[in-house]
Design an enzyme around this catalytic site. Structure first.
Site, mmCIF file in Angstrom:
data_model
loop_
_atom_site.group_PDB
_atom_site.id
_atom_site.type_symbol
_atom_site.label_atom_id
_atom_site.label_comp_id
_atom_site.label_asym_id
_atom_site.label_seq_id
_atom_site.Cartn_x
_atom_site.Cartn_y
_atom_site.Cartn_z
ATOM 1 N N HIS A 106 9.018 1.104 3.411
ATOM 2 C CA HIS A 106 10.095 1.179 4.397
ATOM 3 C C HIS A 106 10.998 -0.061 4.227
ATOM 4 O O HIS A 106 10.774 -0.873 3.311
ATOM 5 C CB HIS A 106 9.525 1.265 5.814
ATOM 6 C CG HIS A 106 8.472 0.234 6.106
ATOM 7 N ND1 HIS A 106 8.751 -1.110 6.170
ATOM 8 C CD2 HIS A 106 7.134 0.336 6.294
ATOM 9 C CE1 HIS A 106 7.658 -1.780 6.426
ATOM 10 N NE2 HIS A 106 6.639 -0.936 6.489
ATOM 11 N N GLU A 107 11.951 -0.219 5.116
ATOM 12 C CA GLU A 107 12.926 -1.324 4.958
ATOM 13 C C GLU A 107 12.262 -2.698 4.945
ATOM 14 O O GLU A 107 12.799 -3.649 4.388
ATOM 15 C CB GLU A 107 14.001 -1.282 6.061
ATOM 16 C CG GLU A 107 15.058 -0.223 5.858
ATOM 17 C CD GLU A 107 14.641 1.110 6.464
ATOM 18 O OE1 GLU A 107 13.428 1.287 6.769
ATOM 19 O OE2 GLU A 107 15.513 1.975 6.623
ATOM 20 N N GLY A 108 11.092 -2.798 5.596
ATOM 21 C CA GLY A 108 10.372 -4.080 5.566
ATOM 22 C C GLY A 108 9.980 -4.431 4.142
ATOM 23 O O GLY A 108 10.249 -5.538 3.652
ATOM 24 N N HIS A 109 9.355 -3.457 3.439
ATOM 25 C CA HIS A 109 8.993 -3.687 2.030
ATOM 26 C C HIS A 109 10.246 -3.951 1.192
ATOM 27 O O HIS A 109 10.257 -4.801 0.325
ATOM 28 C CB HIS A 109 8.286 -2.455 1.445
ATOM 29 C CG HIS A 109 7.005 -2.084 2.120
ATOM 30 N ND1 HIS A 109 6.873 -0.966 2.906
ATOM 31 C CD2 HIS A 109 5.793 -2.688 2.118
ATOM 32 C CE1 HIS A 109 5.638 -0.889 3.354
ATOM 33 N NE2 HIS A 109 4.955 -1.913 2.905
ATOM 34 N N ILE A 138 11.159 -6.995 9.886
ATOM 35 C CA ILE A 138 12.314 -6.083 9.976
ATOM 36 C C ILE A 138 12.006 -5.072 11.092
ATOM 37 O O ILE A 138 10.897 -4.520 11.147
ATOM 38 C CB ILE A 138 12.550 -5.342 8.634
ATOM 39 C CG1 ILE A 138 12.680 -6.342 7.474
ATOM 40 C CG2 ILE A 138 13.770 -4.438 8.715
ATOM 41 C CD1 ILE A 138 13.904 -7.235 7.503
ATOM 42 N N ASP A 184 2.640 -9.100 9.272
ATOM 43 C CA ASP A 184 1.186 -9.293 9.200
ATOM 44 C C ASP A 184 0.936 -10.798 9.139
ATOM 45 O O ASP A 184 0.557 -11.345 8.098
ATOM 46 C CB ASP A 184 0.622 -8.602 7.954
ATOM 47 C CG ASP A 184 0.780 -7.101 8.042
ATOM 48 O OD1 ASP A 184 0.222 -6.496 8.962
ATOM 49 O OD2 ASP A 184 1.509 -6.534 7.210
ATOM 50 N N ARG A 243 2.467 2.638 9.484
ATOM 51 C CA ARG A 243 1.665 3.322 10.515
ATOM 52 C C ARG A 243 2.518 3.872 11.670
ATOM 53 O O ARG A 243 2.011 4.669 12.465
ATOM 54 C CB ARG A 243 0.586 2.389 11.052
ATOM 55 C CG ARG A 243 -0.521 2.126 10.052
ATOM 56 C CD ARG A 243 -1.707 1.387 10.653
ATOM 57 N NE ARG A 243 -2.863 1.416 9.777
ATOM 58 C CZ ARG A 243 -3.241 0.413 8.969
ATOM 59 N NH1 ARG A 243 -2.551 -0.701 8.936
ATOM 60 N NH2 ARG A 243 -4.317 0.533 8.209
ATOM 61 N N MET A 287 0.850 -1.200 0.000
ATOM 62 C CA MET A 287 0.000 0.000 0.000
ATOM 63 C C MET A 287 0.887 1.253 0.000
ATOM 64 O O MET A 287 0.442 2.340 0.375
ATOM 65 C CB MET A 287 -0.935 -0.010 1.208
ATOM 66 C CG MET A 287 -1.873 -1.227 1.183
ATOM 67 S SD MET A 287 -3.439 -0.982 2.035
ATOM 68 C CE MET A 287 -2.906 -0.649 3.683
ATOM 69 N N GLY A 288 2.142 1.090 -0.422
ATOM 70 C CA GLY A 288 3.033 2.241 -0.532
ATOM 71 C C GLY A 288 3.579 2.702 0.804
ATOM 72 O O GLY A 288 3.493 2.008 1.804
HETATM 73 O O1 PAF Z 1 -0.062 -5.710 3.509
HETATM 74 C C1 PAF Z 1 -0.523 -4.805 2.791
HETATM 75 O O2 PAF Z 1 0.095 -3.763 2.573
HETATM 76 C C2 PAF Z 1 -1.911 -4.973 2.182
HETATM 77 O O3 PAF Z 1 -2.772 -5.612 3.065
HETATM 78 C C3 PAF Z 1 -1.908 -5.673 0.813
HETATM 79 C C4 PAF Z 1 -1.396 -7.112 0.929
HETATM 80 C C5 PAF Z 1 -1.021 -4.909 -0.147
HETATM 81 C C6 PAF Z 1 -3.319 -5.737 0.243
HETATM 82 O O4 PAF Z 1 -3.852 -4.460 0.088
#
Ligand code: PAF
Length: 279
Positions: free
Chosen positions: A33-36, A175, A149, A186, A29-30
């Protein structure tokens, strides 16, 4: 790096790539951060092409949640994706994903009703629906999700099994910041005072994990110790602290098989989640 705003554009690229390449997918969802980043880097290492989607999915927010103020920073997201080696960003508008005549949903019984599902009704219906759509658009071989998550990861794995979807789901480690706080978009909501208070979340997780690793099997005792840590912080309010089966997410009394210790804790108005898994 390609920026695609429409489904048609994504499909045109994927169509060409699919013949010769494996495709890795990181849905986000944009406000990356380092986790992504760790998910994107893993996908780049394991696949010839990597697609990142950036879409703040309205369907997974309830009317009282933070959809409008959800943090966004497309320029920084682009820079991070480019640096990590992603090949394409899918950045659709809401109407591209949910046209006016949209009426189909993907829902799940059982594990979506546990943990966060108790207070976030319909959240996982929104997640399952959008992830399903994104999988259909991107047609990747593998998709990467954070263990942070944990319930979402378990739900997606179950959906893929239940619906025989032809994609491999890969869970990647949490991370953390230097003081232990799990990275999350968040976290940007926290004031300085709240940011400091938020340390109790990971402290409780580390305590639970340490107890399990040292042989404690009573879920009650583990939850009590974790609760005590959170209660030392006046700004913290417990939504849940639970010890559950890692696959079904049902509560367990004793830790004898793969287990998830999961918490959701409000720090001020911000709801933070964290967890530990033992296999
Ligand atoms: O984890 C997230 O950022 C969201 O729940 C996802 C998997 C991109 C779905 O909108």
């Amino acid at each position: 790096m390609i920026i695609a705003n429409t489904i048609q554009e994504v499909r045109a690229h994927v169509y060409g790539w699919k013949k010769y390449h494996t495709i890795g997918f990181v849905p986000t969802m944009g406000y990356l951060h380092e986790g992504h980043l760790s998910l994107i880097e893993r996908s780049v290492a394991e696949n010839a092409k990597t697609i990142v989607s950036i879409f703040v999915n309205p369907m997974q927010f309830s009317p009282t949640e933070d959809l409008d103020k959800y943090p966004r920073d497309l320029e920084s997201d682009k820079a991070m994706c480019r640096k990590a080696g992603a090949n394409l960003i899918f950045y659709p508008q809401v109407e591209e994903i949910y046209p006016k005549d949209f009426y189909s949903y993907v829902d799940m019984e059982g594990l979506t009703k546990e943990l966060c599902g108790k207070t976030r009704a319909n959240h996982f219906r929104g997640v399952c629906t959008v992830v399903n759509k994104l999988f259909n658009i991107v047609a990747a071989d593998r998709a990467y999700f954070g263990q942070k998550d944990a319930q979402q990861l378990a739900v997606i794995k179950k959906m893929v099994r239940d619906l025989n979807m032809d994609i491999e789901i890969i869970g990647c480690p949490i991370i953390r910041e230097v003081d232990g706080l799990a990275k999350s978009s968040r976290n940007s909501y926290l004031s300085l005072e709240e940011r400091k208070a938020a340390q109790v979340v990971s402290q409780a997780i580390f305590k639970g994990e340490e107890l399990v690793k040292s042989g404690e099997i009573s879920a009650k005792n583990i939850i009590e110790s974790m609760t005590k840590i959170v209660q030392t912080e006046p700004l913290a309010k417990i939504d849940y602290i639970e010890i559950v089966d890692l696959d079904t997410l049902e509560k367990i009394q004793e830790v004898t098989k793969p287990t998830l210790g999961a918490v959701a804790i409000y720090i001020g108005k911000t709801r933070l989640i964290d967890n530990f898994a033992v296999y």
